[in-house]
Scaffold this active site. Structure first.
Site, PDB file in Angstrom:
ATOM      1  CE1 TYR A  59       4.781   9.041   8.761  1.00  0.00           C
ATOM      2  CE2 TYR A  59       4.342  11.326   8.144  1.00  0.00           C
ATOM      3  CZ  TYR A  59       3.997  10.194   8.853  1.00  0.00           C
ATOM      4  OH  TYR A  59       2.905  10.204   9.667  1.00  0.00           O
TER       5      TYR A  59
ATOM      6  CG  HIS B 246      -0.565  15.191   7.689  1.00  0.00           C
ATOM      7  ND1 HIS B 246       0.648  14.644   8.010  1.00  0.00           N
ATOM      8  CD2 HIS B 246      -0.759  14.979   6.357  1.00  0.00           C
ATOM      9  CE1 HIS B 246       1.181  14.098   6.920  1.00  0.00           C
ATOM     10  NE2 HIS B 246       0.355  14.300   5.894  1.00  0.00           N
TER      11      HIS B 246
ATOM     12  CG  ASP C 250       1.839  15.840  11.930  1.00  0.00           C
ATOM     13  OD1 ASP C 250       2.517  14.837  12.222  1.00  0.00           O
ATOM     14  OD2 ASP C 250       1.192  15.935  10.854  1.00  0.00           O
TER      15      ASP C 250
ATOM     16  CG  ASP D 122      -1.824   1.216   1.261  1.00  0.00           C
ATOM     17  OD1 ASP D 122      -1.628   2.144   0.437  1.00  0.00           O
ATOM     18  OD2 ASP D 122      -2.731   1.253   2.112  1.00  0.00           O
TER      19      ASP D 122
ATOM     20  CG  ASP E  54       4.373  15.223   9.274  1.00  0.00           C
ATOM     21  OD1 ASP E  54       4.351  16.179  10.085  1.00  0.00           O
ATOM     22  OD2 ASP E  54       3.446  14.388   9.190  1.00  0.00           O
TER      23      ASP E  54
ATOM     24  CG  HIS F  67      -4.446  12.154  11.160  1.00  0.00           C
ATOM     25  ND1 HIS F  67      -4.759  13.451  10.805  1.00  0.00           N
ATOM     26  CD2 HIS F  67      -3.158  11.963  10.780  1.00  0.00           C
ATOM     27  CE1 HIS F  67      -3.694  14.011  10.238  1.00  0.00           C
ATOM     28  NE2 HIS F  67      -2.711  13.142  10.223  1.00  0.00           N
TER      29      HIS F  67
HETATM   30  N1  Q9C Z   1      -2.735  10.614  -1.130  1.00  0.00           N
HETATM   31  C1  Q9C Z   1       0.521  11.509  10.292  1.00  0.00           C
HETATM   32  O1  Q9C Z   1       1.421  12.243   9.906  1.00  0.00           O
HETATM   33  N2  Q9C Z   1      -1.563  10.340   3.507  1.00  0.00           N
HETATM   34  N3  Q9C Z   1      -0.348  10.942   9.457  1.00  0.00           N
HETATM   35  C2  Q9C Z   1      -2.607  10.263   2.565  1.00  0.00           C
HETATM   36  C3  Q9C Z   1      -3.209  10.582   0.214  1.00  0.00           C
HETATM   37  C4  Q9C Z   1      -1.938  10.083   4.853  1.00  0.00           C
HETATM   38  C5  Q9C Z   1      -0.267  11.202   8.054  1.00  0.00           C
HETATM   39  C6  Q9C Z   1      -2.075  10.456   1.176  1.00  0.00           C
HETATM   40  C7  Q9C Z   1      -0.935  10.693   5.774  1.00  0.00           C
HETATM   41  C8  Q9C Z   1      -1.233  10.449   7.233  1.00  0.00           C
HETATM   42  C9  Q9C Z   1       0.394  11.188  11.733  1.00  0.00           C
HETATM   43 ZN    ZN Z   2       1.574  14.287   9.810  1.00  0.00          ZN
END
Ligand code: Q9C
Ligand code: ZN
Length: 688
Positions: free
Chosen positions: A333, A202, A200, A48, A293, A163
Site C-alpha cells: 500500500y 497479513h 504478505d 471508508d 505490505d 483473505h
Molecule cells: N483496523 C491485503 O493486504 N485492514 N489485505 C483492516 C482494521 C484490512 C489487507 C484494518 C487490511 C486488508 C490483501
Molecule cells: Zn496484506
C-alpha cells in the site's frame, strides 16, 4: 534522466498453447508478466478510511515501475483471461459466486449494503469482472509455467485474494486467486504437491481454511500478529495452527509479534523454518502470495525490511520445483515501496544478480521467540526440525511484550508517515555470465564462454614451481577473479589439477584485493591448511568425519558422518548453517571448492548448492573442481548459468548423529553469528 518506454513482446495465443506440456526445447525459458489495465477499473465509491488504501494506482505504479526500469520488456507478456465458473468453484461456494455475480447490477446503496456483510472489503460495479480477471491471471500464469512455456512469472492483479473464503469476501479480496490456482494446477497438471508461500504481511486465513486438512498443499504464512491484536485478530493465525487431520503439519504460521522487523528477521525465518521444510516437502509447483505490505514504508505492515530483501526471498525459492515459481500480487500500500519491491522481485525471477545483503542484523528476540515456537510446533511433523528446541515458557514472553506494547505502538504511529530508505541499488548483469577454464578437449558448455588469459599476463614469470601449463592455469584463475571484481564476468568454473593449490592461490589474490571471501569446501577430508583465519575469509568446510569444534570464528569445519552424499544431512547443514553464515558474512566473492573422492554430494545436491550460493556476493562465485571430474562440468555450468537445479525428491530423515552434531555446532557458533540463532537467549534481556 529519460526512459524509453518499451512494451513487452506480446505472446500470441497460438504460441501459448501450441506446445507439449513440459516441453523445454526453448533452452532459455523466460519470465512471464501478466498485467491488464482493466483491473485498475474499479475503486472505492464511498468514504471508508479502512478501505481507501486499496487503490487502482497500486497496479499502475507497479506496472509503470517495471516498464520504466526496462524489466517489463525483458518479460514475456501473457494475456489475462476471465476465470470460469468452474475455476471459481474450485474454492468458492455456488451461493457466494451467485451473490457476487449480481453486484455489477446493484445500485450504490445495494453495493454498500452487500459490502457490509463482509469484513474490510468494498464492491464496485466492475469488481466482479476484475475479480474474474485476477483469478484468471493466476491461472494463465500457472498454465504458462506448468506447460513449460516460461520458467516462472508474476501476475499483477487486483483485487487481491488470500483473505477471501469459501463463502465470503474479506480484506479487499473477492476470490482467492492463489488458492484457486493451486487446485487448478493439481487438477489440470497433476501437480501432487503445491507449496504456497504467503509473504504478505497479513495472514491469508482464506488460504489456510481452503487447505487446512489437505497434505498436498503446504501453506506457509508469516504475518503481523502482535499476540492477536492485529487484524484479522484470529486465534488460528498463531504458530500452533499446524493443520488438521491428514493436513497436520502442512500449515505453517509464523506470527510477527512486533512491528519493525528487518531483513535479518525475514531471512532467519526462511533459513530456519521455511526452506528446510520446503525442501523436505519437495513441491511440484511454488505459488507465492506476493504481498509487499511486508516491506518498509507500508502503512499496514509497519515493518522495516527493505525492498532488496525480496531479491533474496525470491532467489531462495527459485530452485524448488525445478524453478516453477508463480508470484501473484496480494497487498502492498505504499506506492514507492510497492513499485520497488515488485521490480526487485521480477529482476530476481529474470536471473539478475541479487544485491549484497548489506549490514544484515540477526533476528530480534521477538522473532527468535516465534521461530522457536513454530519449530517446536512442527518438529513432530518434519524430520528436518526433529531436533528443534522446546517452545519457550509462555509467561516469560507475554510479560515482556505487555511492558513494551505501549512504547512500540507510540513509536510506530509517530514515525509512520516519514519513513525513508535508500532506493534499491542497480543490479547490473555482467556481459559474461559464466566463464570456464577447462581443457580444450572438453566441450564448452551451453551459455558459457572459455576464459582466455590476456596476452600480457601470459608471459609474466612466476616464482612458483609448477609446469608451465599449471602456472598458466593458476594465472587464469586470478585473472578471472579480477574480471569478476570488475563486474565483467559474473561467475566461473575451473577444472584444476590440485584443488587445494588452486584455492590457496585464488584466496591469496582475492584477499590482497581486500575482498571478503567466503570459501566453501565440499567433500574433502577437513584438513584445509594455510587458510587465513583473520576474517578476510570465512571458510565452511563440509566433509565426512566426526564432530570437531571450530578453532576460530572464521574457520568452520562441518562434519557429516557419511559425508555430503547424504543429501538430507547436507540440506540440514546448508539451511541451518551455511546460508545463515554466508548471509551474515556478506562476502564479495564466493569460492566453492569440490574436493575429489567419495564424500561428495549427489549431482543434484551439488547443483542446489551452486545455485543457492549464487545469491551471495552479487553472484560472483568461482567453482573449483578437480581435473578428472569432467562429468561435473555440464551440471555445474548449467547451475552457474542460471538453470534451476533439479529437485532432490522428498528428503528422508537425516542421520541422527549428523543432526546432533550440526545442532551442537550451531549452538557453539550462535554467539558469534547471530543469524544462526533459532531460540531466545535464556539469560540475555537485551532486545535489538
Ligand atoms: N483496523 C491485503 O493486504 N485492514 N489485505 C483492516 C482494521 C484490512 C489487507 C484494518 C487490511 C486488508 C490483501
Ligand atoms: Zn496484506
Amino acid at each position: 534522466m529519460t526512459h524509453k518506454k518499451v512494451s513487452p513482446a506480446r505472446l500470441q495465443k497460438s504460441e501459448l498453447f501450441s506446445f507439449f506440456p513440459g516441453d523445454c526445447r526453448t533452452s532459455k525459458m523466460g519470465t512471464a508478466l501478466i498485467y491488464d489495465e482493466e483491473m485498475t477499473r474499479y475503486k472505492l465509491l464511498w468514504l471508508d478510511p479502512d478501505c481507501e488504501l486499496e487503490r487502482p494506482e497500486r497496479l499502475t505504479v507497479s506496472y509503470e515501475a517495471l516498464v520504466q526500469s526496462g524489466l517489463a520488456a525483458r518479460c514475456i507478456s501473457v494475456p489475462v483471461r476471465k476465470a470460469t465458473d468452474d475455476d471459481i468453484l474450485l474454492i468458492h461456494s455456488e451461493e457466494y459466486l451467485e451473490a457476487v455475480k449480481k453486484t455489477p447490477y446493484m445500485t450504490l446503496e445495494d453495493l454498500r449494503e452487500f459490502t457490509l456483510k463482509y469484513g474490510y472489503v468494498y464492491f464496485h460495479p466492475n469488481s466482479y469482472h476484475c475479480a474474474l480477471l485476477a483469478a484468471g491471471a493466476a491461472l494463465q500464469l500457472v498454465d504458462a509455467v506448468m506447460s513449460g512455456r516460461v520458467r516462472n512469472g508474476m501476475a499483477l492483479v487486483r483485487p487481491p485474494g488470500h483473505h477471501s473464503m469459501r463463502s465470503a469476501a474479506n480484506g479487499f479480496c473477492v476470490f482467492n486467486n492463489v488458492a484457486i490456482a493451486a487446485k487448478y494446477a493439481q487438477q489440470k497438471y497433476g501437480a501432487q504437491r503445491v507449496l504456497i508461500v504467503d509473504w504478505d504481511i497479513h495472514h491469508g486465513q482464506g488460504v489456510q481454511y481452503a487447505f487446512e486438512d489437505d497434505p498436498s498443499v503446504l501453506y506457509f504464512s508469516w504475518h503481523r500478529y502482535e499476540h492477536q491484536k492485529f487484524w484479522p485478530e484470529l486465534r488460528e493465525s498463531d504458530y500452533d495452527s499446524v493443520g488438521e487431520g491428514k493436513g497436520a503439519g502442512f500449515n505453517i504460521n509464523v506470527p510477527w509479534n512486533k512491528v519493525g522487523m528487518r531483513n535479518g528477521d525475514y531471512l532467519a525465518v526462511f533459513c530456519h523454518v521455511l526452506l528446510p521444510v520446503a525442501y523436505q516437502f519437495c513441491p511440484d509447483l511454488v505459488l507465492v502470495c506476493a504481498g509487499f505490505d511486508s516491506a518498509i514504508g507500508d502503512p499496514e505492515g509497519e515493518m522495516c525490511a527493505t525492498p532488496d530483501v525480496f531479491a533474496h526471498l525470491t532467489h531462495l525459492l527459485m530452485n524448488l520445483a525445478e524453478g516453477k515459481l508463480c508470484m501473484v500480487l496480494e497487498g502492498g500500500y505504499n506506492l514507492t515501496s510497492l513499485g520497488q519491491s515488485v521490480c526487485v522481485t521480477v529482476q530476481s525471477l529474470l536471473g539478475d544478480p541479487a544485491p549484497r545483503p548489506a549490514n544484515l542484523q540477526g533476528p530480534c528476540q521477538s522473532t527468535l521467540e516465534s521461530v522457536q515456537c513454530v519449530r517446536a510446533a512442527h518438529r513432530k511433523y518434519w524430520s528436518c526440525l526433529k531436533h528443534a528446541a522446546e517452545a519457550p515458557p509462555s509467561d516469560v514472553s507475554t510479560k515482556r511484550i505487555k511492558i513494551e506494547e505501549k512504547l512500540q505502538s507510540g513509536e510506530a504511529a509517530e514515525g509512520k508517515d516519514h519513513v525513508t530508505w535508500p532506493e534499491p541499488e542497480k543490479r547490473v548483469a555482467p556481459p559474461v555470465r559464466t566463464a570456464v577454464v577447462i581443457p580444450e578437449d572438453v566441450d564448452c558448455p551451453d551459455g558459457c564462454e572459455r576464459f582466455h588469459l590476456p596476452n600480457n599476463a601470459r608471459s609474466r614469470s612466476t616464482k612458483e614451481d609448477f609446469e608451465g601449463d599449471a602456472v598458466t592455469k593458476l594465472s587464469s584463475l586470478t585473472a578471472l577473479v579480477g574480471e569478476m571484481e570488475k563486474n565483467e564476468i559474473r561467475n566461473g568454473l575451473a577444472l584444476v589439477s590440485d584443488v587445494s593449490v588452486a584455492l590457496e592461490t585464488v584466496i591469496k589474490h582475492a584477499t590482497a584485493l581486500k575482498q571478503r571471501v567466503l570459501v566453501v569446501c565440499v567433500g574433502g577430508n577437513g584438513v584445509m591448511s594455510h587458510l587465513p583465519e583473520d576474517g578476510t575469509t570465512l571458510t565452511v568446510d563440509i566433509h565426512k568425519g566426526a564432530l570437531e569444534m571450530p578453532r576460530c570464528k572464521h574457520y568452520i569445519p562441518v562434519s557429516l558422518k557419511n559425508g555430503c552424499g547424504e543429501t538430507s544431512g547436507l540440506a540440514q547443514a546448508t539451511f541451518g548453517l551455511l546460508l545463515p553464515l554466508a548471509y551474515e558474512y556478506d562476502p564479495a566473492l564466493v569460492l566453492l571448492a569440490r574436493f575429489p573422492g567419495t564424500g561428495g554430494p549427489s549431482e543434484g545436491a551439488w547443483q542446489q548448492l551452486v545455485s543457492l550460493l549464487g545469491g551471495l556476493a552479487r553472484g560472483h562465485m568461482l567453482v573449483l573442481v578437480q581435473e578428472d571430474e569432467k562429468a561435473l562440468v555440464e551440471p555445474t555450468a548449467s547451475s552457474l548459468s542460471g538453470s534451476p537445479a533439479p529437485s532432490l525428491g522428498q528428503l528422508p530423515a537425516p542421520v541422527a548423529d549428523d543432526v546432533e552434531a550440526l545442532e551442537r555446532l550451531r549452538l557453539h557458533l550462535q554467539a558469534d553469528w547471530t543469524l544462526l540463532r533459532t531460540s531466545v537467549q535464556e539469560s540475555g534481556s537485551e532486545d535489538n
